[in-house]
Motif scaffolding. Sequence first.
Motif, PDB file in Angstrom:
ATOM      1  N   LEU B 205       0.826  -1.202   0.000  1.00  0.00           N
ATOM      2  CA  LEU B 205       0.000   0.000   0.000  1.00  0.00           C
ATOM      3  C   LEU B 205       0.865   1.260   0.000  1.00  0.00           C
ATOM      4  N   ALA B 206       2.022   1.190   0.662  1.00  0.00           N
ATOM      5  CA  ALA B 206       2.939   2.333   0.636  1.00  0.00           C
ATOM      6  C   ALA B 206       3.448   2.553  -0.786  1.00  0.00           C
ATOM      7  N   VAL B 207       3.812   1.460  -1.446  1.00  0.00           N
ATOM      8  CA  VAL B 207       4.259   1.549  -2.832  1.00  0.00           C
ATOM      9  C   VAL B 207       3.164   2.161  -3.702  1.00  0.00           C
ATOM     10  N   MET B 208       1.942   1.667  -3.507  1.00  0.00           N
ATOM     11  CA  MET B 208       0.814   2.166  -4.279  1.00  0.00           C
ATOM     12  C   MET B 208       0.614   3.663  -4.039  1.00  0.00           C
ATOM     13  N   ALA B 209       0.682   4.065  -2.778  1.00  0.00           N
ATOM     14  CA  ALA B 209       0.472   5.468  -2.446  1.00  0.00           C
ATOM     15  C   ALA B 209       1.502   6.349  -3.143  1.00  0.00           C
ATOM     16  N   ILE B 210       2.761   5.932  -3.076  1.00  0.00           N
ATOM     17  CA  ILE B 210       3.821   6.761  -3.649  1.00  0.00           C
ATOM     18  C   ILE B 210       3.687   6.867  -5.161  1.00  0.00           C
ATOM     19  N   LEU B 211       3.457   5.749  -5.820  1.00  0.00           N
ATOM     20  CA  LEU B 211       3.358   5.782  -7.284  1.00  0.00           C
ATOM     21  C   LEU B 211       2.133   6.577  -7.734  1.00  0.00           C
ATOM     22  N   THR B 212       1.024   6.420  -6.991  1.00  0.00           N
ATOM     23  CA  THR B 212      -0.186   7.154  -7.350  1.00  0.00           C
ATOM     24  C   THR B 212       0.029   8.654  -7.170  1.00  0.00           C
ATOM     25  N   PHE B 213       0.667   9.018  -6.056  1.00  0.00           N
ATOM     26  CA  PHE B 213       0.929  10.426  -5.795  1.00  0.00           C
ATOM     27  C   PHE B 213       1.803  11.024  -6.895  1.00  0.00           C
ATOM     28  N   MET B 214       2.842  10.283  -7.261  1.00  0.00           N
ATOM     29  CA  MET B 214       3.759  10.786  -8.291  1.00  0.00           C
ATOM     30  C   MET B 214       3.039  10.946  -9.638  1.00  0.00           C
ATOM     31  N   ASP B 215       2.266   9.935 -10.005  1.00  0.00           N
ATOM     32  CA  ASP B 215       1.518  10.005 -11.270  1.00  0.00           C
ATOM     33  C   ASP B 215       0.600  11.219 -11.286  1.00  0.00           C
ATOM     34  N   SER B 216      -0.108  11.392 -10.180  1.00  0.00           N
ATOM     35  CA  SER B 216      -1.082  12.469 -10.128  1.00  0.00           C
ATOM     36  C   SER B 216      -0.387  13.828 -10.158  1.00  0.00           C
ATOM     37  N   TRP B 217       0.740  13.936  -9.450  1.00  0.00           N
ATOM     38  CA  TRP B 217       1.479  15.195  -9.428  1.00  0.00           C
ATOM     39  C   TRP B 217       2.014  15.527 -10.823  1.00  0.00           C
ATOM     40  N   ASN B 218       2.466  14.528 -11.534  1.00  0.00           N
ATOM     41  CA  ASN B 218       3.116  14.761 -12.827  1.00  0.00           C
ATOM     42  C   ASN B 218       2.157  14.811 -14.006  1.00  0.00           C
ATOM     43  N   THR B 219       0.905  14.442 -13.786  1.00  0.00           N
ATOM     44  CA  THR B 219       0.005  14.353 -14.927  1.00  0.00           C
ATOM     45  C   THR B 219      -0.283  15.740 -15.509  1.00  0.00           C
ATOM     46  N   PHE B 220      -0.337  15.781 -16.820  1.00  0.00           N
ATOM     47  CA  PHE B 220      -0.465  17.069 -17.485  1.00  0.00           C
ATOM     48  C   PHE B 220      -1.751  17.196 -18.293  1.00  0.00           C
ATOM     49  N   PHE B 221      -2.093  16.192 -19.095  1.00  0.00           N
ATOM     50  CA  PHE B 221      -3.133  16.397 -20.089  1.00  0.00           C
ATOM     51  C   PHE B 221      -4.529  16.543 -19.512  1.00  0.00           C
ATOM     52  N   TRP B 222      -4.874  15.718 -18.552  1.00  0.00           N
ATOM     53  CA  TRP B 222      -6.217  15.818 -18.009  1.00  0.00           C
ATOM     54  C   TRP B 222      -6.458  17.182 -17.357  1.00  0.00           C
ATOM     55  N   PRO B 223      -5.594  17.625 -16.440  1.00  0.00           N
ATOM     56  CA  PRO B 223      -5.802  18.979 -15.886  1.00  0.00           C
ATOM     57  C   PRO B 223      -5.770  20.061 -16.973  1.00  0.00           C
ATOM     58  N   PHE B 224      -4.966  19.852 -17.976  1.00  0.00           N
ATOM     59  CA  PHE B 224      -4.868  20.808 -19.078  1.00  0.00           C
ATOM     60  C   PHE B 224      -6.197  20.893 -19.826  1.00  0.00           C
ATOM     61  N   LEU B 225      -6.872  19.744 -19.966  1.00  0.00           N
ATOM     62  CA  LEU B 225      -8.138  19.717 -20.709  1.00  0.00           C
ATOM     63  C   LEU B 225      -9.291  20.309 -19.911  1.00  0.00           C
ATOM     64  N   VAL B 226      -9.351  20.019 -18.625  1.00  0.00           N
ATOM     65  CA  VAL B 226     -10.568  20.377 -17.891  1.00  0.00           C
ATOM     66  C   VAL B 226     -10.448  21.648 -17.053  1.00  0.00           C
ATOM     67  N   THR B 227      -9.295  22.316 -17.083  1.00  0.00           N
ATOM     68  CA  THR B 227      -9.228  23.588 -16.372  1.00  0.00           C
ATOM     69  C   THR B 227      -9.133  24.711 -17.384  1.00  0.00           C
ATOM     70  N   ASN B 228      -9.765  25.834 -17.110  1.00  0.00           N
ATOM     71  CA  ASN B 228      -9.595  26.955 -18.019  1.00  0.00           C
ATOM     72  C   ASN B 228      -9.322  28.291 -17.346  1.00  0.00           C
ATOM     73  N   THR B 229      -9.232  28.300 -16.018  1.00  0.00           N
ATOM     74  CA  THR B 229      -8.771  29.530 -15.373  1.00  0.00           C
ATOM     75  C   THR B 229      -7.508  29.213 -14.582  1.00  0.00           C
ATOM     76  N   MET B 230      -6.673  30.234 -14.448  1.00  0.00           N
ATOM     77  CA  MET B 230      -5.371  30.024 -13.810  1.00  0.00           C
ATOM     78  C   MET B 230      -5.481  29.532 -12.378  1.00  0.00           C
ATOM     79  N   ASP B 231      -6.537  29.953 -11.674  1.00  0.00           N
ATOM     80  CA  ASP B 231      -6.606  29.586 -10.264  1.00  0.00           C
ATOM     81  C   ASP B 231      -6.919  28.106 -10.049  1.00  0.00           C
ATOM     82  N   MET B 232      -7.381  27.415 -11.104  1.00  0.00           N
ATOM     83  CA  MET B 232      -7.691  25.997 -10.948  1.00  0.00           C
ATOM     84  C   MET B 232      -6.599  25.090 -11.516  1.00  0.00           C
ATOM     85  N   GLN B 233      -5.606  25.680 -12.151  1.00  0.00           N
ATOM     86  CA  GLN B 233      -4.608  24.843 -12.814  1.00  0.00           C
ATOM     87  C   GLN B 233      -3.648  24.197 -11.829  1.00  0.00           C
TER      88      GLN B 233
END
Lengths: 300, 286
Positions: B205-233
């Motif tokens: 579960l620790a491994v899962m937590a770390i990898l999930t956190f890293m993926d989510s922190w580094n993800t670009f396209f989904w937040p790029f698609l669904v945010t359109n104001t600077m305060d939500m990016q």
Amino acid sequence: MTQLAKPLKKRRIKGDGGWGYAFIAVALVVFAVFTAYPVVSAFIISFQDYKPLGSTFVGFDNYIDSFKDSLFWKSLVNTVVYTILTVPVALIISFGVAILILPLNKKLQTTFKAIYYLPAVASGVALSVVWLWIFDPMPTGILNQVLGFFGINNQNWLGSSSTSMFSLVLMSWLSSHGTSIIIYLAALLGIDDSYYEAAELDGASFIKKMWYIVIPCLKPTTLFLLVTGVIGSFQVFQNAYLMTGGGPDNATTMVGLLIFNNAFKYFEFGKAAAQSLVLALIIGVISLVQFKFWGKDVEY
Amino acid sequence: MSLYNDHTGHVAAKYIRNAVIIIILLLFALATIFPIYFMIISSFGDPVEAGAMSYSLIPTKISLDSYKFFFEYSEYSLRWLLNSLFVASVVTVSNVFFASMAGYAFSKIRFKGRTALFTLLLIAMMIPYQVTQVPLYILIVNIFQIQNTYSALILPGLVTVYNIFLAKQFMSSIPTEVLECAKIEGCNQFQVYFRIILPLSKTVLAVMAILTFMDSWNTFFWPFLVTNTMDMQTIQVGLKNFRFANTTYFAPMMAGATISALPMFILFFSLQKYFLKGVTVGAVKG
């Protein structure tokens, strides 16, 4: 004793059906709404001229248009070229490095694993920012300086259609291979010593041991890395999008990027959905072929 | 007896061989580490336009002005980091919780349709994300109409099939007898899960937590698609926008890249063991 243990092992906790559903409820809802529904929806959209208010059914038009579109074919060729240039090289690099790490002591092994893995924790956006400057077309650019040292002329790396694809490939070569190195090393450490002992009794050299023991033993690992590598490479588009935007002259437009552009630049959702399903089919077929040709004597 | 010759009796030969190997490995390490090194070193430069400047590979001076430049570029710069932290934390907690629950059910609780459902999940894992991307976007933006909210950033990632698979694989190896005992002692399923399964699965579960956190922190396209104001990016989207708005500001761009990567470097150096374990935990056949 063994007779007693067997039925015990097979028996599961019974009469807990309700608990089972309760435990998977949230996961199932998330899966149904955010994966299963979109997949079904993708099929439907691919037969439509999608409009937020009232789509029209257009049959196979989106598919036919895609196959008539020379850009779709070009993007497929680009994807194949990129895959052929990156995946095998990545395998060879990681295999070589894993072999070299093997004789070192545990502490050094861990240190090198960590070093090679490190770039993988930085985000793709951060790395693309850095590489953009490494590929700076000015004579002062890092890569141009390095090549100038060897007497090679200045290149407009990302800006010229003759070098832009190579630039993305180079970036992939020098990116993190940590994951495959660690997987290869784990597999290498799993090879039983008795194989080597038997080989040494027969006077086998390092090369022979490599050829007759290591490579066959690592075949499942290689197959796994090959299949996942090809699947990943066929979906690649973040680097192309961030580094070149697919240009110049669509020289680096991969299928993944083309689908993204069709969807979110031109808002042709139907076409994008059709192309994504074609991509899924291609990936499925390629994976299957790899298993058929390579996996004949691989046990899982 | 191994792949390599032991050089028994030739201690010097062994040392020389290992020295040569280490030198080769270090050279390759230099090549892979170089972009990171270049990023960090350059971020300490002055925030001036690149123009005809030349890059130096050895830091000549250390100035934090470029970092200041990055944070002053937009009033939301700090907010991007907080957004990323918030989204990644929620996604991590929910994944660990729900994936471990589902993993437990799929490995140890018998219920109707279990195998069929799990097979369905496995098949879904092979579908490329391009297929779901467009319908998912339509779902969030046109049907739910929640674009530019935290819900849009978090909901699709609440629990991933990969993590369920990871949890199920590990939990299958926990002996069923232990769980039977607990049941006889009067534990209900939730107590079994909470008191036995969770403590026994700590590492995975620790491994899962770390990898999930890293993926989510580094993800670009989904937040790029669904945010359109600077305060939500998130920080990744913000960094990309910063790059396009300041194409000639070399050092501040590097400072931005460093800022986006630094939390992951810190995480990596403090929890290295779990990162490296995470690679093999899902890959090597068990």
